[in-house]
Design a protein around this motif. Sequence first.
Motif, PDB file in Angstrom:
ATOM      1  N   LEU A  49       0.824  -1.206   0.000  1.00  0.00           N
ATOM      2  CA  LEU A  49       0.000   0.000   0.000  1.00  0.00           C
ATOM      3  C   LEU A  49       0.858   1.256   0.000  1.00  0.00           C
ATOM      4  CD1 LEU A  49      -2.801   1.348   0.293  1.00  0.00           C
ATOM      5  CD2 LEU A  49      -2.540   1.116   2.775  1.00  0.00           C
ATOM      6  N   ASP A  50       1.910   1.271   0.793  1.00  0.00           N
ATOM      7  CA  ASP A  50       2.800   2.427   0.868  1.00  0.00           C
ATOM      8  C   ASP A  50       3.405   2.756  -0.486  1.00  0.00           C
ATOM      9  OD1 ASP A  50       4.470   4.416   2.346  1.00  0.00           O
ATOM     10  OD2 ASP A  50       6.081   3.086   1.694  1.00  0.00           O
ATOM     11  N   ARG A  51       3.887   1.748  -1.183  1.00  0.00           N
ATOM     12  CA  ARG A  51       4.528   1.993  -2.479  1.00  0.00           C
ATOM     13  C   ARG A  51       3.506   2.372  -3.549  1.00  0.00           C
ATOM     14  NH1 ARG A  51       8.037  -3.366  -2.602  1.00  0.00           N
ATOM     15  NH2 ARG A  51       6.271  -4.065  -1.314  1.00  0.00           N
ATOM     16  N   ALA A  52       2.329   1.751  -3.515  1.00  0.00           N
ATOM     17  CA  ALA A  52       1.291   2.103  -4.480  1.00  0.00           C
ATOM     18  C   ALA A  52       0.857   3.559  -4.301  1.00  0.00           C
ATOM     19  CB  ALA A  52       0.095   1.169  -4.320  1.00  0.00           C
ATOM     20  N   LEU A  53       0.647   3.978  -3.059  1.00  0.00           N
ATOM     21  CA  LEU A  53       0.229   5.362  -2.812  1.00  0.00           C
ATOM     22  C   LEU A  53       1.323   6.357  -3.156  1.00  0.00           C
ATOM     23  CD1 LEU A  53      -1.796   5.003   0.514  1.00  0.00           C
ATOM     24  CD2 LEU A  53      -2.686   5.482  -1.773  1.00  0.00           C
ATOM     25  N   ASN A  54       2.575   5.979  -2.971  1.00  0.00           N
ATOM     26  CA  ASN A  54       3.670   6.861  -3.374  1.00  0.00           C
ATOM     27  C   ASN A  54       3.662   7.091  -4.881  1.00  0.00           C
ATOM     28  OD1 ASN A  54       5.895   7.941  -1.439  1.00  0.00           O
ATOM     29  ND2 ASN A  54       5.265   5.986  -0.527  1.00  0.00           N
ATOM     30  N   GLY A  55       3.178   6.116  -5.626  1.00  0.00           N
ATOM     31  CA  GLY A  55       3.036   6.303  -7.068  1.00  0.00           C
ATOM     32  C   GLY A  55       2.034   7.387  -7.404  1.00  0.00           C
ATOM     33  N   TYR A  56       0.986   7.506  -6.601  1.00  0.00           N
ATOM     34  CA  TYR A  56       0.000   8.560  -6.842  1.00  0.00           C
ATOM     35  C   TYR A  56       0.470   9.906  -6.303  1.00  0.00           C
ATOM     36  CZ  TYR A  56      -3.090   5.028  -8.604  1.00  0.00           C
ATOM     37  OH  TYR A  56      -3.621   4.027  -9.382  1.00  0.00           O
ATOM     38  N   ALA A  57       1.404   9.884  -5.385  1.00  0.00           N
ATOM     39  CA  ALA A  57       1.928  11.135  -4.837  1.00  0.00           C
ATOM     40  C   ALA A  57       2.777  11.896  -5.845  1.00  0.00           C
ATOM     41  CB  ALA A  57       2.738  10.858  -3.575  1.00  0.00           C
ATOM     42  N   VAL A  58       3.242  11.228  -6.922  1.00  0.00           N
ATOM     43  CA  VAL A  58       4.112  11.889  -7.903  1.00  0.00           C
ATOM     44  C   VAL A  58       3.472  11.930  -9.294  1.00  0.00           C
ATOM     45  CG1 VAL A  58       6.238  11.372  -6.668  1.00  0.00           C
ATOM     46  CG2 VAL A  58       5.366   9.712  -8.318  1.00  0.00           C
ATOM     47  N   GLN A  59       2.143  11.848  -9.351  1.00  0.00           N
ATOM     48  CA  GLN A  59       1.465  11.925 -10.647  1.00  0.00           C
ATOM     49  C   GLN A  59       1.653  13.297 -11.287  1.00  0.00           C
ATOM     50  OE1 GLN A  59      -0.642   9.348 -12.347  1.00  0.00           O
ATOM     51  NE2 GLN A  59       0.847   8.312 -11.023  1.00  0.00           N
ATOM     52  N   ASP A  60       1.655  13.339 -12.617  1.00  0.00           N
ATOM     53  CA  ASP A  60       1.790  14.615 -13.319  1.00  0.00           C
ATOM     54  C   ASP A  60       0.447  15.336 -13.461  1.00  0.00           C
ATOM     55  OD1 ASP A  60       0.537  13.136 -15.318  1.00  0.00           O
ATOM     56  OD2 ASP A  60       2.302  13.037 -16.615  1.00  0.00           O
ATOM     57  N   ASP A  61      -0.587  14.818 -12.848  1.00  0.00           N
ATOM     58  CA  ASP A  61      -1.928  15.410 -12.791  1.00  0.00           C
ATOM     59  C   ASP A  61      -2.347  15.342 -11.324  1.00  0.00           C
ATOM     60  OD1 ASP A  61      -4.764  15.675 -12.672  1.00  0.00           O
ATOM     61  OD2 ASP A  61      -4.980  14.941 -14.722  1.00  0.00           O
ATOM     62  N   ASP A  62      -2.657  16.488 -10.727  1.00  0.00           N
ATOM     63  CA  ASP A  62      -2.969  16.472  -9.291  1.00  0.00           C
ATOM     64  C   ASP A  62      -4.442  16.727  -8.976  1.00  0.00           C
ATOM     65  OD1 ASP A  62      -3.232  19.141  -9.848  1.00  0.00           O
ATOM     66  OD2 ASP A  62      -1.689  19.826  -8.445  1.00  0.00           O
ATOM     67  N   ASN A  63      -5.299  16.741 -10.000  1.00  0.00           N
ATOM     68  CA  ASN A  63      -6.717  17.002  -9.776  1.00  0.00           C
ATOM     69  C   ASN A  63      -7.470  15.686  -9.549  1.00  0.00           C
ATOM     70  OD1 ASN A  63      -9.195  18.260  -9.543  1.00  0.00           O
ATOM     71  ND2 ASN A  63      -9.497  18.444 -11.760  1.00  0.00           N
ATOM     72  N   PHE A  64      -7.145  15.023  -8.458  1.00  0.00           N
ATOM     73  CA  PHE A  64      -7.793  13.758  -8.140  1.00  0.00           C
ATOM     74  C   PHE A  64      -7.695  13.494  -6.645  1.00  0.00           C
ATOM     75  CE2 PHE A  64      -3.361  12.626  -8.630  1.00  0.00           C
ATOM     76  CZ  PHE A  64      -3.143  11.589  -7.721  1.00  0.00           C
ATOM     77  N   GLU A  65      -8.540  12.614  -6.176  1.00  0.00           N
ATOM     78  CA  GLU A  65      -8.487  12.112  -4.807  1.00  0.00           C
ATOM     79  C   GLU A  65      -8.279  10.607  -4.851  1.00  0.00           C
ATOM     80  OE1 GLU A  65     -12.180  12.388  -2.676  1.00  0.00           O
ATOM     81  OE2 GLU A  65     -13.322  11.325  -4.233  1.00  0.00           O
ATOM     82  N   VAL A  66      -7.802  10.057  -3.758  1.00  0.00           N
ATOM     83  CA  VAL A  66      -7.659   8.614  -3.630  1.00  0.00           C
ATOM     84  C   VAL A  66      -8.515   8.146  -2.456  1.00  0.00           C
ATOM     85  CG1 VAL A  66      -6.104   6.669  -3.213  1.00  0.00           C
ATOM     86  CG2 VAL A  66      -5.303   8.635  -4.537  1.00  0.00           C
ATOM     87  N   ILE A  67      -9.371   7.167  -2.716  1.00  0.00           N
ATOM     88  CA  ILE A  67     -10.092   6.496  -1.644  1.00  0.00           C
ATOM     89  C   ILE A  67      -9.500   5.108  -1.488  1.00  0.00           C
ATOM     90  CG2 ILE A  67     -12.286   5.540  -0.860  1.00  0.00           C
ATOM     91  CD1 ILE A  67     -13.743   7.720  -2.318  1.00  0.00           C
TER      92      ILE A  67
END
Length: 276
Positions: A16-34
């Motif tokens: 989970l930690d590594r998967a979420l870190n992938g979303y922390a560096v996205q080139d698009d920041d207009n999203f949420e994660v549930i």
Amino acid sequence: MKITVIMAAYNKPSHLDRALNGYAVQDDDNFEVIVTEDGQAESNKEVINHLRTNTSLKLRHLTQEDTGFRKTVALNRAIEAADGEYLIFTDDDCIPRKDVVSKHRKYAREGRFIVGAYNRLPLSVSERITAQDVQSQRAFRLSWLMRNGFFPTRGFFRIIVPSWLAVIMDMRGPLDRGRFPGGHASCFKKDAQKIGGFNERMAYGLEDREFGLRLCNSGLVGKRVKNSTYMLHLDHDRPYRHMEEFAENKKILDETIASGRIVSSHLDKSKPHEEN
């Protein structure tokens, strides 16, 4: 367009930690994660709280009592809770490349759902990838993967293909009807709601495909982005996999194929429903 990434999770805090870190560096920041957890693991909560504090991720966390494999229930709760009009579905063992969100946004269209892909990693490589490898994106380089034990297998070409050729490759041939890999696929929230979400009668196995078939039955068509962007799939055990439940899932899938139904059968109150 607001996007919600729905990440199904169980008791794999390191993944989970590594998967979420992938979303922390996205080139698009207009999203949420549930993060929608089929359980209530304290270790997962700690990972989420750490990332809330140390990244700019917009993170929400849903939990439910762990009474057996109820991923479909967890997913349906997240669909209803999502603020985004567009949903990207994934799992806690799938690390996104930095352009996953932006590519799904680019190709989202009315009347369409999107099918992505991931490269399965062996356990040895899965154990070596760190959050820093994800943040720097070096884990997505074929040279780095091979140095750490990855042997090129089917689908490896998407790791090195130039973007212009990836677009052409994604145009090849029709998709398998109903293909909707739960680790990397997306659709509009209203389309997921129209078909009643995931079938809560189903345990592990084929539940994603049954959802995809009902999307097709409702009139949607799939769009492939398997080469335009991808994820890395971390290896792990599956203690929740049982052949008896898989056989029952196959019966439900066959019913959906034969009947052409659109709305999930778990919403038919005339049928007995036992949560797994």
